[in-house]
Design a protein around this motif. Structure first.
Motif, short mmCIF file in Angstrom:
data_model
loop_
_atom_site.label_atom_id
_atom_site.label_comp_id
_atom_site.label_asym_id
_atom_site.label_seq_id
_atom_site.Cartn_x
_atom_site.Cartn_y
_atom_site.Cartn_z
N ILE A 124 -2.80 8.90 1.70
CA ILE A 124 -2.24 9.28 2.86
C ILE A 124 -2.94 8.41 4.06
O ILE A 124 -4.25 8.25 3.82
CB ILE A 124 -2.66 10.65 3.27
CG1 ILE A 124 -2.04 11.55 1.92
CG2 ILE A 124 -2.38 11.42 4.41
CD1 ILE A 124 -0.68 11.50 2.10
N ASP B 128 -4.59 8.30 7.00
CA ASP B 128 -5.19 9.14 8.21
C ASP B 128 -5.21 8.61 9.50
O ASP B 128 -5.09 7.51 9.74
CB ASP B 128 -6.65 9.47 7.63
CG ASP B 128 -7.33 10.63 8.21
OD1 ASP B 128 -6.45 11.59 8.59
OD2 ASP B 128 -8.70 10.60 8.30
N ASN B 129 -4.96 9.60 10.44
CA ASN B 129 -4.55 9.44 11.95
C ASN B 129 -3.44 8.63 12.17
O ASN B 129 -2.86 8.73 13.08
CB ASN B 129 -5.82 8.33 12.37
CG ASN B 129 -7.32 8.77 12.39
OD1 ASN B 129 -7.90 8.92 11.44
ND2 ASN B 129 -7.60 9.49 13.77
N TRP B 130 -2.58 8.30 11.23
CA TRP B 130 -1.27 7.85 11.63
C TRP B 130 -0.13 8.77 10.99
O TRP B 130 -0.32 9.59 9.82
CB TRP B 130 -1.16 6.40 10.81
CG TRP B 130 -2.10 5.26 11.31
CD1 TRP B 130 -3.10 5.08 10.69
CD2 TRP B 130 -1.86 4.41 12.31
NE1 TRP B 130 -3.72 4.00 11.49
CE2 TRP B 130 -3.04 3.52 12.19
CE3 TRP B 130 -0.58 4.30 12.98
CZ2 TRP B 130 -3.06 2.47 13.19
CZ3 TRP B 130 -0.89 3.09 13.76
CH2 TRP B 130 -2.04 2.31 14.12
N SER B 131 0.93 8.74 11.52
CA SER B 131 2.09 9.47 11.28
C SER B 131 3.00 8.34 10.57
O SER B 131 3.11 7.14 11.05
CB SER B 131 2.84 9.97 12.31
OG SER B 131 2.15 11.01 12.86
N VAL B 132 3.60 8.73 9.47
CA VAL B 132 4.75 7.78 8.61
C VAL B 132 6.02 8.33 8.76
O VAL B 132 6.21 9.36 8.46
CB VAL B 132 4.08 7.62 7.05
CG1 VAL B 132 5.21 6.80 6.23
CG2 VAL B 132 2.87 7.11 6.75
N ASN B 133 6.81 7.29 9.26
CA ASN B 133 8.17 7.29 9.28
C ASN B 133 8.98 6.60 8.37
O ASN B 133 9.14 5.29 8.52
CB ASN B 133 8.75 7.50 10.80
CG ASN B 133 10.15 7.39 11.05
OD1 ASN B 133 10.81 8.13 10.25
ND2 ASN B 133 10.74 6.72 11.94
N ILE C 53 4.60 3.16 10.81
CA ILE C 53 3.38 4.08 11.02
C ILE C 53 3.33 4.05 12.54
O ILE C 53 3.62 3.36 13.27
CB ILE C 53 2.17 3.34 10.38
CG1 ILE C 53 2.18 1.83 11.05
CG2 ILE C 53 2.11 3.46 9.10
CD1 ILE C 53 0.53 1.43 10.65
N GLN D 265 1.08 6.17 16.01
CA GLN D 265 -0.28 6.71 16.31
C GLN D 265 -0.35 6.95 17.85
O GLN D 265 0.03 5.94 18.60
CB GLN D 265 -1.47 6.12 15.77
CG GLN D 265 -2.86 6.78 16.20
CD GLN D 265 -4.10 6.37 15.62
OE1 GLN D 265 -5.09 6.16 16.28
NE2 GLN D 265 -3.86 5.70 14.64
N GLN D 266 -0.71 8.10 18.28
CA GLN D 266 -1.01 8.28 19.55
C GLN D 266 -2.53 8.40 19.92
O GLN D 266 -3.24 9.18 19.38
CB GLN D 266 -0.26 9.70 19.96
CG GLN D 266 -0.52 10.04 21.62
CD GLN D 266 0.27 11.37 21.84
OE1 GLN D 266 1.39 11.46 21.86
NE2 GLN D 266 -0.46 12.04 22.89
N SER E 118 3.43 1.94 17.71
CA SER E 118 4.42 1.83 16.40
C SER E 118 4.55 0.46 15.81
O SER E 118 4.39 -0.65 16.48
CB SER E 118 6.04 1.99 17.14
OG SER E 118 7.08 1.76 16.08
N ARG F 254 6.42 -1.53 12.36
CA ARG F 254 7.30 -0.98 11.33
C ARG F 254 7.99 -2.23 10.79
O ARG F 254 8.04 -3.42 11.35
CB ARG F 254 8.47 0.05 12.07
CG ARG F 254 9.24 -0.70 13.18
CD ARG F 254 10.32 0.40 13.52
NE ARG F 254 11.49 -0.21 14.05
CZ ARG F 254 11.54 -0.12 15.66
NH1 ARG F 254 10.60 0.22 16.36
NH2 ARG F 254 12.49 -0.71 16.22
#
Length: 207
Positions: A34, A36-41, A79, A81-82, A164, A166
């Motif tokens: 996983i 961490d701190n990042w969102s995965v799309n 990935i 992150q805000q 972002s 990608r």
């Protein structure tokens, strides 16, 4: 005493400029895959972003992006992150960079972009400005390279950044790509901070 104050303030501003506003920019935490701190799309059954070891630019880990066409809509591995609310100062110039290597097959492209957000809604909320979207995937090689921008000014009303990175695949058989990303960094430009700090000192001395 005044000279010492100037030197101390400049040192503080340089230190602040070196502080990375991105959490887990080196993908060193946590244990496991996983990020961490990042969102995965990830769009498409074979699109993925995972945390891997053994092939990093810095430290022990990197983020691995994989895309492989299997459907009419193509694939995307991203990935996001805000940064923290209040981490961005409107009008301040920022530098953004990361290291990447990999292989972009036919129809595969990579992009990065930073948006300037009003995350707490104090200025109406939403996106206040964006940096140009940069396509870098065709420049990927088997050796890590640095990508990013310097001197992009945060928009008025912004208090956070939305990052972002990608990799996108084409909608046809054989569109396969992979990419490793490491050491993502967003920092305020030192020169701008130092000038602001010195300007403040001059105002105080005139008083």
């Amino acid at each position: 005493m005044k000279k010492m104050l100037v030197f101390l303030c400049v040192a503080c501003l340089v230190s602040a400029a070196n502080a990375n506003l991105i959490g887990n920019g080196g993908f060193e935490s946590p244990i496991g895959t996983i990020v961490d701190n990042w969102s995965v799309n990830a769009i498409g059954n074979t699109a993925s972003v995972t945390r891997v070891t053994g092939n990093s630019y810095n430290g022990s880990y990197a983020a691995e992006f994989i895309v492989n066409y299997i459907s009419e809509t193509g694939t995307k591995a991203e990935i996001l992150q805000q940064t923290l609310t209040g981490s961005i100062i409107p009008g301040q110039a920022y530098d953004f960079s990361f290291y990447a290597k990999g292989l972009a097959g036919p129809g595969v492209v990579g992009f990065y972009q930073v948006q300037w957000l009003d995350s707490d809604g104090s200025n109406g909320g939403g996106v206040k400005g964006v940096t140009p979207m940069v396509q870098f995937g065709t420049s990927l090689t088997s050796v890590y390279q640095r990508f990013g921008f310097i001197g992009q000014t945060a928009a008025a009303g912004a208090d956070a950044a939305f990052i972002s990175i990608r990799l996108e695949g084409g909608a046809f058989v054989g569109s396969i790509g992979n990419m490793l990303v490491d050491k993502a960094v967003l920092t305020p430009e030192p020169a701008g901070l130092i000038l602001l700090g010195l300007g403040g000192l001059v105002i105080r001395r005139r008083k």
